[in-house]
Design an enzyme around this catalytic site. Structure first.
Site, PDB file in Angstrom:
ATOM      1  N   GLY A  25      37.903  18.897 -23.516  1.00  0.00           N
ATOM      2  CA  GLY A  25      37.394  17.588 -23.895  1.00  0.00           C
ATOM      3  C   GLY A  25      37.796  16.537 -22.884  1.00  0.00           C
ATOM      4  O   GLY A  25      38.074  16.843 -21.716  1.00  0.00           O
ATOM      5  N   SER A  26      37.856  15.298 -23.329  1.00  0.00           N
ATOM      6  CA  SER A  26      38.108  14.190 -22.411  1.00  0.00           C
ATOM      7  C   SER A  26      39.562  14.147 -21.952  1.00  0.00           C
ATOM      8  O   SER A  26      40.466  14.603 -22.652  1.00  0.00           O
ATOM      9  CB  SER A  26      37.760  12.860 -23.099  1.00  0.00           C
ATOM     10  OG  SER A  26      38.715  12.542 -24.092  1.00  0.00           O
TER      11      SER A  26
ATOM     12  N   GLU B  96      41.426  21.777 -20.384  1.00  0.00           N
ATOM     13  CA  GLU B  96      40.205  21.739 -19.560  1.00  0.00           C
ATOM     14  C   GLU B  96      39.570  20.394 -19.867  1.00  0.00           C
ATOM     15  O   GLU B  96      38.892  20.222 -20.881  1.00  0.00           O
ATOM     16  CB  GLU B  96      39.288  22.915 -19.911  1.00  0.00           C
ATOM     17  CG  GLU B  96      38.203  23.150 -18.873  1.00  0.00           C
ATOM     18  CD  GLU B  96      36.895  22.457 -19.222  1.00  0.00           C
ATOM     19  OE1 GLU B  96      36.668  21.367 -18.646  1.00  0.00           O
ATOM     20  OE2 GLU B  96      36.143  22.992 -20.031  1.00  0.00           O
TER      21      GLU B  96
ATOM     22  N   CYS C 115      30.730  19.357 -18.430  1.00  0.00           N
ATOM     23  CA  CYS C 115      31.874  18.824 -17.684  1.00  0.00           C
ATOM     24  C   CYS C 115      31.798  19.154 -16.196  1.00  0.00           C
ATOM     25  O   CYS C 115      32.529  18.568 -15.396  1.00  0.00           O
ATOM     26  CB  CYS C 115      33.173  19.358 -18.281  1.00  0.00           C
ATOM     27  SG  CYS C 115      33.233  21.155 -18.379  1.00  0.00           S
TER      28      CYS C 115
ATOM     29  N   SER D 137      29.693  28.704 -13.078  1.00  0.00           N
ATOM     30  CA  SER D 137      30.482  29.232 -14.194  1.00  0.00           C
ATOM     31  C   SER D 137      30.058  30.652 -14.556  1.00  0.00           C
ATOM     32  O   SER D 137      28.874  30.928 -14.752  1.00  0.00           O
ATOM     33  CB  SER D 137      30.330  28.321 -15.412  1.00  0.00           C
ATOM     34  OG  SER D 137      31.057  28.820 -16.513  1.00  0.00           O
TER      35      SER D 137
END
Length: 531
Positions: free
Chosen positions: A280-281, A302, A336, A495
């Site tokens: 997340g942020s 992450e 992200c 990814s």
């Protein structure tokens, strides 16, 4: 099923004669879509139907309400339609889930690596069998095009397949001893119960990448999914039941935005939880780290990215645009690792923008994720729309030029924003500093390699970075100098479960996926044996 398909076909014929009342094109499209969805479902009739929108949390292998009996509602972001409601859990529910995971850990950690691998393999098989249904759940709750949801389920399945095999490869070590009467060995042991807090942009895969590695190592998990997208997590619980995973190995605690902070704090403070993994942020990640510090708890983060995408004069413009389209507009720009700050060298700047605009016009189609040909679904909620509007307005006010888009798509309803191309972006614009998390390509001009590296590294985060060049020496120099955890060289999609995923700087630490991923859930225990 055959009778239902016949009925739809009859309705399709009837609509052709309703020109005076309806638009033929719209009615035919709706009926064809319905017919296609029914035919798709008939191909999967061998699998039992999943409950798309369960109204319970999942604790200790049981479907349960919250202690408070409160619920909160979940909406389809494309149409703002109510999908259902789920328990609004609090710290009491979280602690129950942890107790369940603690009891399960005593059992699961004593399974052999081979036994754990077989259960994970079942989860892989079930993801393949239920691929269509699992993907439809994602599109309902997240809004992304069904095509992208199907890819996400493929990735989730591969995570369980990969770690079903890695479970047997959690090797220890034998260390040569300097003393003739001692022997040194290193054992790998599971860290224990893990608390996961996961995001909404990949509601299945982010859980799969963490859960598969943890289970392979012998850990049990408590998952707090994003409040906007709880149904993919609850679908995993249904698969866990089918795979006969011991009760308590996977627990899902759903919570509203109001209760999220309380549940997150409880995950950090519960002494039975030995590791916290969060995607997340950066701002929230820092809060979680502070809360985990009291117990010196193992954490894996992450966090936010602000990925640079650099196009040098020597680049193949066509390939660079293909890579940029894939990186920037996947999931409507809500990933992200999206290309966020796009730097194009001055020698090809104008030509690149003209070509990119043409490609955006030709390739991108906005709409509901279940509609054929749609590439751009909605943003996740109104807050996301407001953020993108603010960033675009700031750019224009400071001299940015809108080439395409630049507006919210009110005609579609829901939370749609036009794919947007802005040129002449400068470093004083907020869009050059913040993660956009929307379908906006913001282009900035640079002079030379040194200038590009300076601009790319001039942020506090470092998750992913991309660049296009045909100069081999330059490729090595730039790949080494970019301050990120992952680099795409002449490639926009990087990814994959076989490679480590993670960042540096304020983008976090730790690796998910790859051979390194299971080590995040293992402790090294040194054993010194006298003989």
């Amino acid at each position: 099923m055959n009778q239902l398909i016949t009925l739809v076909k009859r309705n399709l014929k009837k609509t052709i004669n309703l020109k005076q009342l309806y638009s033929n094109r719209i009615l035919i499209k709706q009926n064809v879509q319905l017919l296609n969805s029914l035919q798709i479902s008939s191909h999967h009739c061998s699998a039992q139907k999943l409950n798309y929108f369960p109204e319970k949390a999942f604790i200790n292998g049981k479907w349960t309400d919250s202690v408070s009996a409160n619920k909160f509602e979940i909406y389809d972001p494309a149409k703002n339609l109510l999908l259902g409601s789920v328990p609004d859990c609090n710290s009491s529910d979280l602690n129950q889930a942890v107790q369940s995971a603690n009891e399960a850990f005593k059992i699961w950690s004593n399974f052999t690596a081979e036994q754990r691998g077989k259960v994970l393999r079942k989860l892989y098989d079930l993801h393949v069998e239920y691929k269509q249904q699992l993907a439809e759940i994602i599109t309902h709750e997240n809004g992304k095009p069904l095509r992208e949801s199907l890819v996400e389920i493929d990735s989730s399945a591969k995570a369980y397949e990969w770690f079903s095999e890695e479970a047997k490869r959690a090797y220890g070590d034998v260390i040569p001893s300097p003393a003739p009467n001692k022997r040194f060995i290193v054992l790998k042991q599971p860290v224990g119960i893990c608390g996961f807090i996961t995001p909404w942009n990949f509601p299945a895969y982010m859980i799969a990448r963490k859960t598969a590695a943890a289970l392979a190592a012998g850990c049990t998990v408590v998952i707090k999914p994003a409040e906007d997208t709880p149904y993919s997590a609850l679908a995993l619980c249904q698969l866990a039941e089918m795979a006969e995973l011991p009760p308590g190995c996977i627990n899902v605690v759903t919570a509203s935005r109001k209760n999220t902070a309380e549940v997150g704090k409880a995950i950090c403070h519960n002494p039975l939880i030995k590791k916290v993994s969060f995607t997340g942020s950066t701002a929230v990640g820092k809060i979680l780290m502070e809360n985990c510090a009291h117990q010196v708890k193992k954490v894996q983060m992450e966090l936010g990215g602000n990925a640079p995408f650099i196009v040098f004069n020597s680049a193949d413009i066509s390939k660079a645009i293909t890579g940029l389209m894939a990186s920037k507009f996947r999931n409507s720009g809500q990933t992200c690792v999206c290309a966020n700050r796009i730097f194009v060298q001055e020698g090809i700047y104008d030509d690149f923008i003209v070509a990119l605009a043409e490609e955006m016009k030709n390739q991108l189609k906005i709409g509901h994720g279940f509609e054929s040909g749609v590439t751009q679904g909605p943003l996740i909620n109104k807050n996301a729309i407001n953020k993108v509007e603010k960033l675009v307005s700031d750019s224009v006010a400071k001299g940015g030029q809108i080439v395409l888009g630049g507006n919210k798509c009110d005609i579609l309803g829901g939370n749609f924003y036009e794919p947007t191309l802005i040129r002449d972006v400068t470093t004083d614009m907020e869009i050059s500093k913040e993660e956009i998390f929307g379908p906006v390509a913001a282009i900035m001009k640079f002079k030379d390699e040194e200038d590009a590296i300076r601009l790319a590294n001039d942020v506090s985060v470092g998750l992913a970075g991309y660049f296009y060049s045909s100069d081999l020496s330059q490729i090595w120099r730039v790949a080494e100098k970019l301050e990120v955890g992952m680099v795409g060289v002449n490639e926009g999609i990087i990814s994959t479960i076989e490679a480590p995923f993670g960042g540096i700087k304020e983008s976090g630490f730790g690796s998910e996926g790859s051979k390194y991923g299971i080590n995040e859930y293992l402790n090294n225990k040194f054993v010194c044996m006298g003989i």
